[in-house]
Scaffold this active site. Sequence first.
Site, mmCIF file in Angstrom:
data_model
loop_
_atom_site.group_PDB
_atom_site.id
_atom_site.type_symbol
_atom_site.label_atom_id
_atom_site.label_comp_id
_atom_site.label_asym_id
_atom_site.label_seq_id
_atom_site.Cartn_x
_atom_site.Cartn_y
_atom_site.Cartn_z
ATOM 1 N N HIS A 78 -5.855 -5.330 -2.742
ATOM 2 C CA HIS A 78 -6.640 -5.451 -1.504
ATOM 3 C C HIS A 78 -6.929 -6.905 -1.151
ATOM 4 O O HIS A 78 -7.614 -7.177 -0.165
ATOM 5 C CB HIS A 78 -7.951 -4.665 -1.620
ATOM 6 C CG HIS A 78 -7.776 -3.189 -1.536
ATOM 7 N ND1 HIS A 78 -8.791 -2.280 -1.817
ATOM 8 C CD2 HIS A 78 -6.695 -2.436 -1.212
ATOM 9 C CE1 HIS A 78 -8.336 -1.052 -1.657
ATOM 10 N NE2 HIS A 78 -7.078 -1.118 -1.296
ATOM 11 N N HIS B 96 0.729 4.431 -2.503
ATOM 12 C CA HIS B 96 0.482 5.784 -2.007
ATOM 13 C C HIS B 96 1.640 6.724 -2.337
ATOM 14 O O HIS B 96 1.436 7.921 -2.532
ATOM 15 C CB HIS B 96 0.239 5.751 -0.499
ATOM 16 C CG HIS B 96 -1.127 5.273 -0.130
ATOM 17 N ND1 HIS B 96 -1.872 5.831 0.894
ATOM 18 C CD2 HIS B 96 -1.904 4.301 -0.653
ATOM 19 C CE1 HIS B 96 -3.037 5.207 0.982
ATOM 20 N NE2 HIS B 96 -3.071 4.274 0.051
ATOM 21 N N ASN C 132 -2.742 8.460 4.717
ATOM 22 C CA ASN C 132 -1.504 7.723 4.991
ATOM 23 C C ASN C 132 -1.299 7.386 6.457
ATOM 24 O O ASN C 132 -0.302 6.739 6.807
ATOM 25 C CB ASN C 132 -0.296 8.530 4.481
ATOM 26 C CG ASN C 132 -0.263 8.619 2.973
ATOM 27 O OD1 ASN C 132 -0.714 7.716 2.269
ATOM 28 N ND2 ASN C 132 0.260 9.726 2.451
ATOM 29 N N ARG D 113 0.829 -1.199 0.000
ATOM 30 C CA ARG D 113 0.000 0.000 0.000
ATOM 31 C C ARG D 113 0.873 1.262 0.000
ATOM 32 O O ARG D 113 0.561 2.257 -0.657
ATOM 33 C CB ARG D 113 -0.915 -0.004 1.241
ATOM 34 C CG ARG D 113 -2.294 0.555 1.009
ATOM 35 C CD ARG D 113 -3.250 -0.483 0.452
ATOM 36 N NE ARG D 113 -3.719 -1.417 1.450
ATOM 37 C CZ ARG D 113 -3.680 -2.741 1.283
ATOM 38 N NH1 ARG D 113 -3.173 -3.264 0.189
ATOM 39 N NH2 ARG D 113 -4.161 -3.548 2.204
#
Length: 332
Positions: free
Chosen positions: A197, A75, A100, A71
Amino acid sequence: MEIHSSFASSSQTHILILMFIWVLMSGTLVHGQGTRVGFYATSCPRAESIVSTTVARHFRSNAAIAPGLLRMHFHDCFVRGCDASVLIDGSNTEKTAPPNLGLKGFEVIDDAKTQLEAACPGIVSCSDILALAARDSVVLTGGGSWLVPTGRRDGRVTSASETTDLPGFRESIDAQKQKFSAKGLNTQDLVVLVGGHTIGTTACQFFSYRLYNFNSTSTSDPSINPSFLPQLKALCPQNGDGTKRVALDTDSSNRFDATFFDNLRNGRGILESDQKLWTDASTRIVVQRFVGLGGLVAFNAEFGRSMVKMSNIGVKTGSDGEIRKICSAINS
């Protein structure tokens, strides 16, 4: 003599044009993607093995670092490109922005960086460490591997306000497509990368609104399978602890597989933005490729391709950026 002079002049002009084109192409290579597989083969031969060993050691102690690192790379790349700007400490940095705050695994990157600085001082960038760690995290959770192009340099700017570039958990498919398109990614990349995910968790606060008082006409989100609703309500009671973590891929949150897509087909997506991948016709076509038997093989292949594509968003190479001494701070 006059003809010879004209020919020489023409040849010189031709050579100059070729040299100009070569310079332009060289500039594109330096300031465009400019990454390549095996970038550290000579300058730091153990770079990739140091990163993979470090990630594996932390993973044995805490499996949550795998989805955290995956992730984190996403990001990072969606804000100012893949330049490790998400790792920088300080006020009003990307790290402090709401999207975040739940990221995990910063200590893994710091650990790998410390070892790499001891082995090859000033050579390996934090952004490359993060790209490699994301790949290693997928492998550790049972997913496929891919060759990671390296050669990124680290950025010197970070801003919390720029995290609006990240897709939101309530956004429409059209809005998500626009954000991906702005980064050079298409609809297939969107579906495939959100498929990350398949590992990890989210907090009740990011989806419990789907369970209670969803809108003026429905108590709960009608896209949720009615038989799944009681399970979600038990996990996230109304007015309960919004920080409680829930698996994004029910019954398979620690395995990198394709059941995430099966869950979307069955109305068992956790985030509204995830479930919309099935309810929207344009993305459902892609989701269907990863559902059922054979879905995992296709997903693993496409995931690696989309990750390489994403990992080249806005990279800094050549003389751009810097190689940070520590990943949490810009060089002084």
